[in-house]
Every structure is written in C-alpha cells, then in structure tokens.
Design a protein around this motif. Structure first.
Motif, PDB file in Angstrom:
ATOM      1  N   GLN A  73      18.631 -22.068  30.511  1.00  0.00           N
ATOM      2  CA  GLN A  73      18.993 -21.411  29.264  1.00  0.00           C
ATOM      3  C   GLN A  73      20.258 -22.041  28.682  1.00  0.00           C
ATOM      4  O   GLN A  73      20.334 -22.286  27.481  1.00  0.00           O
ATOM      5  CB  GLN A  73      19.201 -19.917  29.491  1.00  0.00           C
ATOM      6  CG  GLN A  73      19.605 -19.175  28.231  1.00  0.00           C
ATOM      7  CD  GLN A  73      19.551 -17.681  28.409  1.00  0.00           C
ATOM      8  OE1 GLN A  73      18.482 -17.105  28.451  1.00  0.00           O
ATOM      9  NE2 GLN A  73      20.718 -17.060  28.521  1.00  0.00           N
ATOM     10  N   TRP A  82      26.939 -20.027  18.542  1.00  0.00           N
ATOM     11  CA  TRP A  82      27.073 -18.590  18.797  1.00  0.00           C
ATOM     12  C   TRP A  82      27.520 -17.913  17.495  1.00  0.00           C
ATOM     13  O   TRP A  82      28.534 -18.280  16.910  1.00  0.00           O
ATOM     14  CB  TRP A  82      28.094 -18.341  19.910  1.00  0.00           C
ATOM     15  CG  TRP A  82      28.462 -16.899  20.097  1.00  0.00           C
ATOM     16  CD1 TRP A  82      29.580 -16.277  19.634  1.00  0.00           C
ATOM     17  CD2 TRP A  82      27.716 -15.906  20.792  1.00  0.00           C
ATOM     18  NE1 TRP A  82      29.589 -14.956  19.999  1.00  0.00           N
ATOM     19  CE2 TRP A  82      28.440 -14.698  20.714  1.00  0.00           C
ATOM     20  CE3 TRP A  82      26.505 -15.906  21.465  1.00  0.00           C
ATOM     21  CZ2 TRP A  82      28.008 -13.514  21.284  1.00  0.00           C
ATOM     22  CZ3 TRP A  82      26.072 -14.721  22.048  1.00  0.00           C
ATOM     23  CH2 TRP A  82      26.805 -13.549  21.956  1.00  0.00           C
ATOM     24  N   ASP A  85      27.491 -10.862  16.635  1.00  0.00           N
ATOM     25  CA  ASP A  85      26.857  -9.734  15.943  1.00  0.00           C
ATOM     26  C   ASP A  85      26.379 -10.095  14.539  1.00  0.00           C
ATOM     27  O   ASP A  85      25.705  -9.295  13.892  1.00  0.00           O
ATOM     28  CB  ASP A  85      27.830  -8.551  15.871  1.00  0.00           C
ATOM     29  CG  ASP A  85      28.100  -7.951  17.244  1.00  0.00           C
ATOM     30  OD1 ASP A  85      27.225  -8.070  18.135  1.00  0.00           O
ATOM     31  OD2 ASP A  85      29.187  -7.370  17.433  1.00  0.00           O
ATOM     32  N   HIS A 105      22.444 -18.520  18.061  1.00  0.00           N
ATOM     33  CA  HIS A 105      22.121 -17.420  18.961  1.00  0.00           C
ATOM     34  C   HIS A 105      23.224 -16.388  18.867  1.00  0.00           C
ATOM     35  O   HIS A 105      24.343 -16.688  18.466  1.00  0.00           O
ATOM     36  CB  HIS A 105      21.907 -17.898  20.405  1.00  0.00           C
ATOM     37  CG  HIS A 105      23.105 -18.516  21.048  1.00  0.00           C
ATOM     38  ND1 HIS A 105      23.539 -19.785  20.775  1.00  0.00           N
ATOM     39  CD2 HIS A 105      23.978 -18.018  21.958  1.00  0.00           C
ATOM     40  CE1 HIS A 105      24.604 -20.072  21.495  1.00  0.00           C
ATOM     41  NE2 HIS A 105      24.907 -18.995  22.225  1.00  0.00           N
ATOM     42  N   ASN A 107      23.743 -11.669  18.956  1.00  0.00           N
ATOM     43  CA  ASN A 107      23.281 -10.333  19.322  1.00  0.00           C
ATOM     44  C   ASN A 107      22.416  -9.729  18.224  1.00  0.00           C
ATOM     45  O   ASN A 107      22.726  -9.874  17.042  1.00  0.00           O
ATOM     46  CB  ASN A 107      24.481  -9.401  19.547  1.00  0.00           C
ATOM     47  CG  ASN A 107      25.395  -9.901  20.635  1.00  0.00           C
ATOM     48  OD1 ASN A 107      24.943 -10.450  21.636  1.00  0.00           O
ATOM     49  ND2 ASN A 107      26.694  -9.719  20.451  1.00  0.00           N
ATOM     50  N   THR A 109      19.790  -5.994  17.848  1.00  0.00           N
ATOM     51  CA  THR A 109      19.096  -4.882  18.490  1.00  0.00           C
ATOM     52  C   THR A 109      17.602  -5.160  18.434  1.00  0.00           C
ATOM     53  O   THR A 109      17.140  -6.035  17.688  1.00  0.00           O
ATOM     54  CB  THR A 109      19.395  -3.551  17.776  1.00  0.00           C
ATOM     55  OG1 THR A 109      18.833  -3.609  16.456  1.00  0.00           O
ATOM     56  CG2 THR A 109      20.898  -3.265  17.719  1.00  0.00           C
ATOM     57  N   PRO A 125      13.721 -13.683  22.099  1.00  0.00           N
ATOM     58  CA  PRO A 125      14.749 -13.170  23.015  1.00  0.00           C
ATOM     59  C   PRO A 125      15.124 -14.237  24.034  1.00  0.00           C
ATOM     60  O   PRO A 125      14.323 -15.103  24.380  1.00  0.00           O
ATOM     61  CB  PRO A 125      14.055 -11.993  23.703  1.00  0.00           C
ATOM     62  CG  PRO A 125      12.590 -12.335  23.631  1.00  0.00           C
ATOM     63  CD  PRO A 125      12.398 -13.095  22.356  1.00  0.00           C
ATOM     64  N   LEU A 128      18.110 -14.445  29.692  1.00  0.00           N
ATOM     65  CA  LEU A 128      19.245 -13.805  30.363  1.00  0.00           C
ATOM     66  C   LEU A 128      20.311 -13.473  29.335  1.00  0.00           C
ATOM     67  O   LEU A 128      20.395 -14.119  28.292  1.00  0.00           O
ATOM     68  CB  LEU A 128      19.827 -14.755  31.415  1.00  0.00           C
ATOM     69  CG  LEU A 128      18.852 -15.211  32.495  1.00  0.00           C
ATOM     70  CD1 LEU A 128      19.458 -16.352  33.297  1.00  0.00           C
ATOM     71  CD2 LEU A 128      18.492 -14.072  33.410  1.00  0.00           C
ATOM     72  N   PRO A 129      21.147 -12.508  29.619  1.00  0.00           N
ATOM     73  CA  PRO A 129      22.255 -12.206  28.693  1.00  0.00           C
ATOM     74  C   PRO A 129      23.165 -13.409  28.526  1.00  0.00           C
ATOM     75  O   PRO A 129      23.327 -14.214  29.426  1.00  0.00           O
ATOM     76  CB  PRO A 129      23.000 -11.064  29.386  1.00  0.00           C
ATOM     77  CG  PRO A 129      22.082 -10.544  30.434  1.00  0.00           C
ATOM     78  CD  PRO A 129      21.138 -11.640  30.786  1.00  0.00           C
ATOM     79  N   VAL A 130      23.743 -13.536  27.343  1.00  0.00           N
ATOM     80  CA  VAL A 130      24.664 -14.631  27.049  1.00  0.00           C
ATOM     81  C   VAL A 130      26.028 -14.024  26.770  1.00  0.00           C
ATOM     82  O   VAL A 130      26.148 -13.065  26.019  1.00  0.00           O
ATOM     83  CB  VAL A 130      24.179 -15.446  25.832  1.00  0.00           C
ATOM     84  CG1 VAL A 130      25.184 -16.520  25.484  1.00  0.00           C
ATOM     85  CG2 VAL A 130      22.819 -16.055  26.108  1.00  0.00           C
ATOM     86  N   THR A 131      27.039 -14.605  27.359  1.00  0.00           N
ATOM     87  CA  THR A 131      28.409 -14.155  27.156  1.00  0.00           C
ATOM     88  C   THR A 131      29.002 -14.874  25.954  1.00  0.00           C
ATOM     89  O   THR A 131      28.823 -16.075  25.804  1.00  0.00           O
ATOM     90  CB  THR A 131      29.262 -14.447  28.407  1.00  0.00           C
ATOM     91  OG1 THR A 131      28.639 -13.821  29.519  1.00  0.00           O
ATOM     92  CG2 THR A 131      30.655 -13.925  28.259  1.00  0.00           C
ATOM     93  N   SER A 132      29.708 -14.141  25.133  1.00  0.00           N
ATOM     94  CA  SER A 132      30.401 -14.731  23.993  1.00  0.00           C
ATOM     95  C   SER A 132      31.349 -15.810  24.485  1.00  0.00           C
ATOM     96  O   SER A 132      32.005 -15.630  25.518  1.00  0.00           O
ATOM     97  CB  SER A 132      31.174 -13.618  23.290  1.00  0.00           C
ATOM     98  OG  SER A 132      32.146 -14.163  22.442  1.00  0.00           O
TER      99      SER A 132
END
Length: 137
Positions: A73, A82, A85, A105, A107, A109, A125, A128-132
């Motif tokens: 990923q 990035w 939001d 990419h 965030n 909902t 989607p 895996l979650p992505v950190t800022s």
C-alpha cells in the motif's frame, strides 16, 4: 514436543553424524538419556550428547502478511498526495475540472464515498488505515 540434534560420542562408531530425536520436554530427554534409553541409531551406544544447534528464531514481523500488505500500500501511495479530510471536495473538484487531476488519498466517510461513486467519481478504499504525514514519527 522438542527436537534435539544428537551425536554419538562412541569413538568406535563409524557414524559420527548428528541425528534428530523428539522428546516431550528437555526434562524428558534428560530422564531418558540418564536411563540409557537414548541410543545411536547405528551402534546402539548410549554414549550420546546434544550436538550444537542453531536456535529456532521466529520470522521477522516484516515477513508477516500484514506487513507485506502495508508495504504494498505504501508503494502504491508513493506518488499520491495526502489531502486528509478534504478528500471528497478535492475529488469533486478534479472530476469537474476545477483543479488538475492527480492521484490523491485522504479521509472520507462511507456516505461520502458512496456519494462520490453515485456521481461517477472513481474512489476505492485503502486496504489499511493511512496515517497523516504530520502524524508519522
């Protein structure tokens, strides 16, 4: 169960190689060895000792499937920007031609993602979650 590499220590034995033996525990090996039950498979001598063994080291976490997914990923996102939001607004602006199209990419909902898809804006989607970027150590 535990496996030991054992070696015949009988000087007259032509074997000289190590062999494996399985035991329920180290204590079980010690008891059987003391009782003369552990024997060379060639000369049947009970003059047996443990041979040097490499430790059984577990695989690194980086070899785990989740770590491989995360690495894939990260590779896929290396040329993506990035937008956090602002993902929904950015995707809509690119789709309408207000801003130049580029991989992004961020965030969104589930409702926002569904709305984008219903409007013909391609979204997917991440696995895996992505950190800022400003939260990464």
């Amino acid at each position: 169960m535990i496996v030991f590499d054992l070696q015949c220590r009988e000087a007259a034995c032509a074997w000289g190689e190590t062999f494996e033996a399985w035991f329920r525990s180290s204590a079980d090996y010690e008891e059987q060895s003391a009782a003369g039950l552990v024997q060379c498979p060639v000369c049947q001598s009970a003059n047996i000792g443990k041979a040097p063994m490499a430790p059984n080291v577990p695989r690194k976490a980086a070899d785990a499937p989740l770590a491989k997914l995360a690495a894939m990923q990260t590779e896929l996102l290396k040329d993506s920007r990035w937008v956090g939001d602002q993902f929904t607004d950015t995707a809509r602006a690119m789709h309408s031609g207000e801003v130049e199209t580029s991989p992004v990419h961020g965030n969104a909902t589930l409702e926002q993602a569904k709305s984008l898809a219903e409007d013909g804006i391609p979204v997917a989607p991440l696995l895996l979650p992505v950190t800022s970027p400003n939260q990464v150590n």
